[in-house]
Design an enzyme around this catalytic site. Structure first.
Site, PDB file in Angstrom:
ATOM      1  N   TYR A 113      -2.016  -1.076  10.884  1.00 53.59           N
ATOM      2  CA  TYR A 113      -2.011  -1.541   9.433  1.00 53.59           C
ATOM      3  C   TYR A 113      -0.801  -1.118   8.676  1.00 53.59           C
ATOM      4  O   TYR A 113      -0.375  -2.070   8.027  1.00 53.59           O
ATOM      5  CB  TYR A 113      -3.516  -1.046   8.976  1.00 53.59           C
ATOM      6  N   LYS A 160       1.985  -3.776   6.465  1.00 60.46           N
ATOM      7  CA  LYS A 160       2.558  -3.707   5.029  1.00 60.46           C
ATOM      8  C   LYS A 160       3.850  -3.445   4.887  1.00 60.46           C
ATOM      9  O   LYS A 160       4.593  -4.035   4.230  1.00 60.46           O
ATOM     10  CB  LYS A 160       1.520  -2.702   4.309  1.00 60.46           C
ATOM     11  N   SER A 187       0.758  -1.096   0.005  1.00 62.00           N
ATOM     12  CA  SER A 187      -0.006   0.040  -0.059  1.00 62.00           C
ATOM     13  C   SER A 187       0.811   1.189  -0.191  1.00 62.00           C
ATOM     14  O   SER A 187       1.890   1.360   0.640  1.00 62.00           O
ATOM     15  CB  SER A 187      -0.958   0.160   1.098  1.00 62.00           C
TER      16      SER A 187
HETATM   17  P1  NAD Z   1     -10.895  -7.143   1.329  1.00 65.87           P
HETATM   18  O1  NAD Z   1     -11.045  -7.102   2.619  1.00 65.87           O
HETATM   19  O2  NAD Z   1     -12.181  -6.878   0.386  1.00 65.87           O
HETATM   20  O3  NAD Z   1     -10.298  -8.522   0.920  1.00 65.87           O
HETATM   21  C1  NAD Z   1      -9.386  -9.240   1.619  1.00 65.87           C
HETATM   22  C2  NAD Z   1      -9.855 -10.853   1.509  1.00 65.87           C
HETATM   23  O4  NAD Z   1      -8.899 -11.479   2.567  1.00 65.87           O
HETATM   24  C3  NAD Z   1     -11.274 -10.798   2.271  1.00 65.87           C
HETATM   25  O5  NAD Z   1     -11.979 -11.709   1.443  1.00 65.87           O
HETATM   26  C4  NAD Z   1     -10.803 -11.504   3.654  1.00 65.87           C
HETATM   27  O6  NAD Z   1     -12.171 -12.392   4.059  1.00 65.87           O
HETATM   28  C5  NAD Z   1      -9.689 -12.350   3.502  1.00 65.87           C
HETATM   29  N1  NAD Z   1      -8.962 -12.554   4.555  1.00 65.87           N
HETATM   30  C6  NAD Z   1      -8.513 -11.858   5.357  1.00 65.87           C
HETATM   31  N2  NAD Z   1      -7.624 -12.489   6.400  1.00 65.87           N
HETATM   32  C7  NAD Z   1      -7.384 -13.613   5.879  1.00 65.87           C
HETATM   33  C8  NAD Z   1      -6.884 -14.900   6.361  1.00 65.87           C
HETATM   34  N3  NAD Z   1      -5.943 -14.831   7.321  1.00 65.87           N
HETATM   35  N4  NAD Z   1      -6.678 -16.094   5.381  1.00 65.87           N
HETATM   36  C9  NAD Z   1      -7.807 -16.075   4.543  1.00 65.87           C
HETATM   37  N5  NAD Z   1      -8.414 -14.864   4.186  1.00 65.87           N
HETATM   38  C10 NAD Z   1      -8.350 -13.944   4.860  1.00 65.87           C
HETATM   39  O7  NAD Z   1      -9.750  -5.716   0.938  1.00 65.87           O
HETATM   40  P2  NAD Z   1      -9.527  -5.597  -0.505  1.00 65.87           P
HETATM   41  O8  NAD Z   1      -9.733  -4.320  -0.387  1.00 65.87           O
HETATM   42  O9  NAD Z   1      -9.819  -6.347  -1.575  1.00 65.87           O
HETATM   43  O10 NAD Z   1      -7.804  -5.451  -0.184  1.00 65.87           O
HETATM   44  C11 NAD Z   1      -6.952  -6.845  -0.599  1.00 65.87           C
HETATM   45  C12 NAD Z   1      -5.525  -6.469  -0.381  1.00 65.87           C
HETATM   46  O11 NAD Z   1      -5.170  -5.148  -0.871  1.00 65.87           O
HETATM   47  C13 NAD Z   1      -5.483  -6.268   1.362  1.00 65.87           C
HETATM   48  O12 NAD Z   1      -4.146  -6.921   1.645  1.00 65.87           O
HETATM   49  C14 NAD Z   1      -5.423  -4.697   1.561  1.00 65.87           C
HETATM   50  O13 NAD Z   1      -4.482  -4.566   2.822  1.00 65.87           O
HETATM   51  C15 NAD Z   1      -4.617  -4.422   0.394  1.00 65.87           C
HETATM   52  N6  NAD Z   1      -4.868  -2.977   0.091  1.00 65.87           N
HETATM   53  C16 NAD Z   1      -5.848  -2.582  -0.113  1.00 65.87           C
HETATM   54  C17 NAD Z   1      -6.256  -1.237  -0.406  1.00 65.87           C
HETATM   55  C18 NAD Z   1      -7.769  -0.800  -0.652  1.00 65.87           C
HETATM   56  O14 NAD Z   1      -8.095   0.687  -0.423  1.00 65.87           O
HETATM   57  N7  NAD Z   1      -8.722  -1.532  -0.781  1.00 65.87           N
HETATM   58  C19 NAD Z   1      -5.307  -0.411  -0.660  1.00 65.87           C
HETATM   59  C20 NAD Z   1      -3.995  -0.870  -0.226  1.00 65.87           C
HETATM   60  C21 NAD Z   1      -3.611  -2.169  -0.040  1.00 65.87           C
HETATM   61  C1  UD1 Z   2      -6.881   5.402   3.847  1.00 64.78           C
HETATM   62  C2  UD1 Z   2      -5.841   4.967   5.008  1.00 64.78           C
HETATM   63  C3  UD1 Z   2      -4.907   4.230   4.214  1.00 64.78           C
HETATM   64  C4  UD1 Z   2      -5.231   3.095   3.472  1.00 64.78           C
HETATM   65  C5  UD1 Z   2      -6.307   3.520   2.527  1.00 64.78           C
HETATM   66  C6  UD1 Z   2      -6.819   2.333   1.497  1.00 64.78           C
HETATM   67  C7  UD1 Z   2      -6.018   6.686   6.693  1.00 64.78           C
HETATM   68  C8  UD1 Z   2      -5.283   7.830   7.324  1.00 64.78           C
HETATM   69  N1  UD1 Z   2      -5.466   6.137   5.851  1.00 64.78           N
HETATM   70  O1  UD1 Z   2      -6.239   6.284   2.998  1.00 64.78           O
HETATM   71  O2  UD1 Z   2      -3.742   3.707   5.209  1.00 64.78           O
HETATM   72  O3  UD1 Z   2      -4.112   2.484   2.827  1.00 64.78           O
HETATM   73  O4  UD1 Z   2      -7.199   4.040   3.050  1.00 64.78           O
HETATM   74  O5  UD1 Z   2      -7.512   2.934   0.564  1.00 64.78           O
HETATM   75  O6  UD1 Z   2      -7.025   5.960   7.318  1.00 64.78           O
HETATM   76  N2  UD1 Z   2     -12.382  11.502   3.632  1.00 64.78           N
HETATM   77  C9  UD1 Z   2     -13.416  12.367   3.839  1.00 64.78           C
HETATM   78  N3  UD1 Z   2     -14.517  11.769   4.469  1.00 64.78           N
HETATM   79  C10 UD1 Z   2     -14.748  10.462   4.627  1.00 64.78           C
HETATM   80  C11 UD1 Z   2     -13.631   9.663   4.010  1.00 64.78           C
HETATM   81  C12 UD1 Z   2     -12.497  10.006   3.576  1.00 64.78           C
HETATM   82  O7  UD1 Z   2     -13.363  13.616   3.366  1.00 64.78           O
HETATM   83  O8  UD1 Z   2     -15.768   9.806   5.007  1.00 64.78           O
HETATM   84  C13 UD1 Z   2     -11.416  12.286   2.704  1.00 64.78           C
HETATM   85  C14 UD1 Z   2      -9.774  11.673   3.427  1.00 64.78           C
HETATM   86  O9  UD1 Z   2      -9.739  12.896   4.477  1.00 64.78           O
HETATM   87  C15 UD1 Z   2      -8.961  11.695   2.250  1.00 64.78           C
HETATM   88  C16 UD1 Z   2      -9.913  11.396   1.272  1.00 64.78           C
HETATM   89  O10 UD1 Z   2     -11.096  11.261   1.524  1.00 64.78           O
HETATM   90  O11 UD1 Z   2      -8.463  12.992   1.889  1.00 64.78           O
HETATM   91  C17 UD1 Z   2      -9.398   9.775   0.990  1.00 64.78           C
HETATM   92  O12 UD1 Z   2      -9.765   8.998   2.156  1.00 64.78           O
HETATM   93  P1  UD1 Z   2      -9.695   7.419   2.222  1.00 64.78           P
HETATM   94  O13 UD1 Z   2     -10.604   6.904   1.234  1.00 64.78           O
HETATM   95  O14 UD1 Z   2      -9.952   6.996   3.672  1.00 64.78           O
HETATM   96  O15 UD1 Z   2      -8.160   7.159   1.661  1.00 64.78           O
HETATM   97  P2  UD1 Z   2      -6.692   7.541   2.262  1.00 64.78           P
HETATM   98  O16 UD1 Z   2      -6.792   8.494   3.306  1.00 64.78           O
HETATM   99  O17 UD1 Z   2      -5.814   7.926   1.207  1.00 64.78           O
END
Ligand code: NAD
Ligand code: UD1
Length: 338
Positions: A148, A152, A123
């Site tokens: 969190y 990562k 991330s």
């Molecule tokens: P998500 O929660 O929709 O998907 C994660 C999946 O992993 C879920 O289906 C959950 O049931 C499963 N899971 C969790 N722990 C497990 C375990 N121990 N064994 C088996 N399954 C398990 O999340 P996502 O948004 O699809 O994210 C996927 C990955 O990407 C995650 O590692 C997350 O940290 C990373 N990531 C997500 C974002 C985002 O904004 N969505 C941003 C940066 C990184």
């Molecule tokens: C957040 C996490 C980051 C994570 C990422 C996953 C924090 C501090 N950071 O990032 O660690 O990897 O999500 O996608 O939580 N906002 C509002 N109102 C809301 C929600 C968000 O104004 O109800 C604003 C936030 O202040 C930010 C932007 O929208 O400026 C995006 O927020 P968000 O979607 O939570 O993503 P990140 O902050 O980039």
């Protein structure tokens, strides 16, 4: 065959779809702690192809060993993990335990079965707050503001160390920026439990009438309109980035490589509100609230390395991200709970 851990989740389900479309065979391992098998049923429906599913925890070494014994796995995409920043502050041990043990178990089981290629969901949160934009892969990491983020950061260190110890291992670390949107069919999308932490799912729920208004976390940042600026990337583009990473890992020299996966463009909270209103034809009422702890003014990706080395470039713009997020939200107001 590709093992997709966490494949029933938001990014995992979209990636499984792309893998099947790309001709790969897929086995998903998910403990369903934050997902439903319905997402995979819909992936099968969209593609007309089958995939294998095993309900198991990636920290369960015996269960993982059985998966590797049963299926002919040549590569792994490791999405499984807990991802809610606020919850990680409340439950740090669960986050460290789940997110680090799953990576350790995978590495051990891969070694035991001679599997040499892995793509990991990292991330943009691993970057320190004191970098200048755009963030490139050489920018400073660490000083994470929550458990969190540390999971990562630490997983990245674990994978790097494993590659040093085993020169035949290939690990591709993908640092995602802000994934949003949904498959254009509206059949799969993001289904957050409870109150969404992230902006786009919150805005979607306001537009569909599930929540009254959005709280904008601060309008006094040093940005054009004072609200936070982020690099939103369509989940379809992000899913495709994983195919690029898998094919890169098939032909690259072994070792550990890291790539930013974003668009390189920043959009403010109010840009998102406006684009979503346009895409949905609905009003998104909002109120300005205080800043959220740990937030930065502006975060966006340098995309050069992913373009040059992975051959990956995003295709979707903000309008399309909002259109597809709305299509999913309006067709599935209660997510997979129907
Ligand atoms: P998500 O929660 O929709 O998907 C994660 C999946 O992993 C879920 O289906 C959950 O049931 C499963 N899971 C969790 N722990 C497990 C375990 N121990 N064994 C088996 N399954 C398990 O999340 P996502 O948004 O699809 O994210 C996927 C990955 O990407 C995650 O590692 C997350 O940290 C990373 N990531 C997500 C974002 C985002 O904004 N969505 C941003 C940066 C990184
Ligand atoms: C957040 C996490 C980051 C994570 C990422 C996953 C924090 C501090 N950071 O990032 O660690 O990897 O999500 O996608 O939580 N906002 C509002 N109102 C809301 C929600 C968000 O104004 O109800 C604003 C936030 O202040 C930010 C932007 O929208 O400026 C995006 O927020 P968000 O979607 O939570 O993503 P990140 O902050 O980039």
């Amino acid at each position: 065959m590709i093992l997709v851990t966490g494949g029933a989740g938001f990014i995992g389900s979209h990636t499984c779809l792309k893998l099947l479309e790309g001709g790969y065979e897929v086995v998903v391992v998910d403990n369903l702690s934050n997902s439903h098998t319905e997402s995979l049923e819909r992936v099968k429906k969209i593609t007309g192809k089958d995939l294998a599913f095993v309900k198991a925890d990636c920290c369960d070494e015996k269960a993982m060993d059985e998966v590797f014994s049963k299926y002919n796995i040549d590569g792994v995409i490791h999405f499984a993990g807990l991802k809610a920043v606020g919850e990680s502050v409340q439950k740090p041990l669960e986050y460290f335990s789940n997110n680090l043990n799953s990576s350790l178990v995978l590495l051990r089981v891969m070694k035991a079965h001679g599997v040499k290629r892995l793509v990991f969901s990292s991330s943009a949160t691993v970057y320190s707050a004191d970098n200048t934009m755009p963030l490139n892969e050489e920018c400073k990491t660490g000083n994470c503001t929550n458990p969190y983020g540390w999971t990562k950061y630490m997983s990245e260190q674990i994978f790097r160390a494993a590659c040093v110890a085993d020169p035949s291992l290939t690990v591709v670390l993908l640092r995602y920026f802000n994934p949003v949107g949904a498959h254009p069919s509206g059949l799969i999308g993001e289904d957050p439990k409870g109150i969404p932490n992230n902006l786009m799912p919150y805005v979607s729920q306001v537009a569909v009438g599930k929540r009254e208004y959005l709280t904008v976390f601060g309008d006094d940042y040093d940005t054009e309109d004072g609200t936070g600026v982020r690099d939103y990337i369509h989940v379809e583009d992000l899913a495709r980035a994983h195919l690029c990473a898998v094919s890169y890992s098939e032909k690259s020299e072994p070792g550990c490589e890291v790539f930013n996966i974003g668009t390189g463009k920043g959009s403010s909270v109010l840009d998102i509100v406006k684009a979503f209103e346009k895409a949905s034809g609905r009003k998104v009422p909002y109120k300005i609230g205080p800043r959220r702890a740990g937030d930065l003014a502006t975060v966006y990706a340098g995309t050069e390395k992913a373009e040059k080395v992975l051959g990956f470039k995003t295709e979707y713009n903000l309008e399309q991200m909002c259109r597809d997020a709305w299509n999913w939200q309006s067709k599935n107001p209660d997510g997979y709970n129907k």
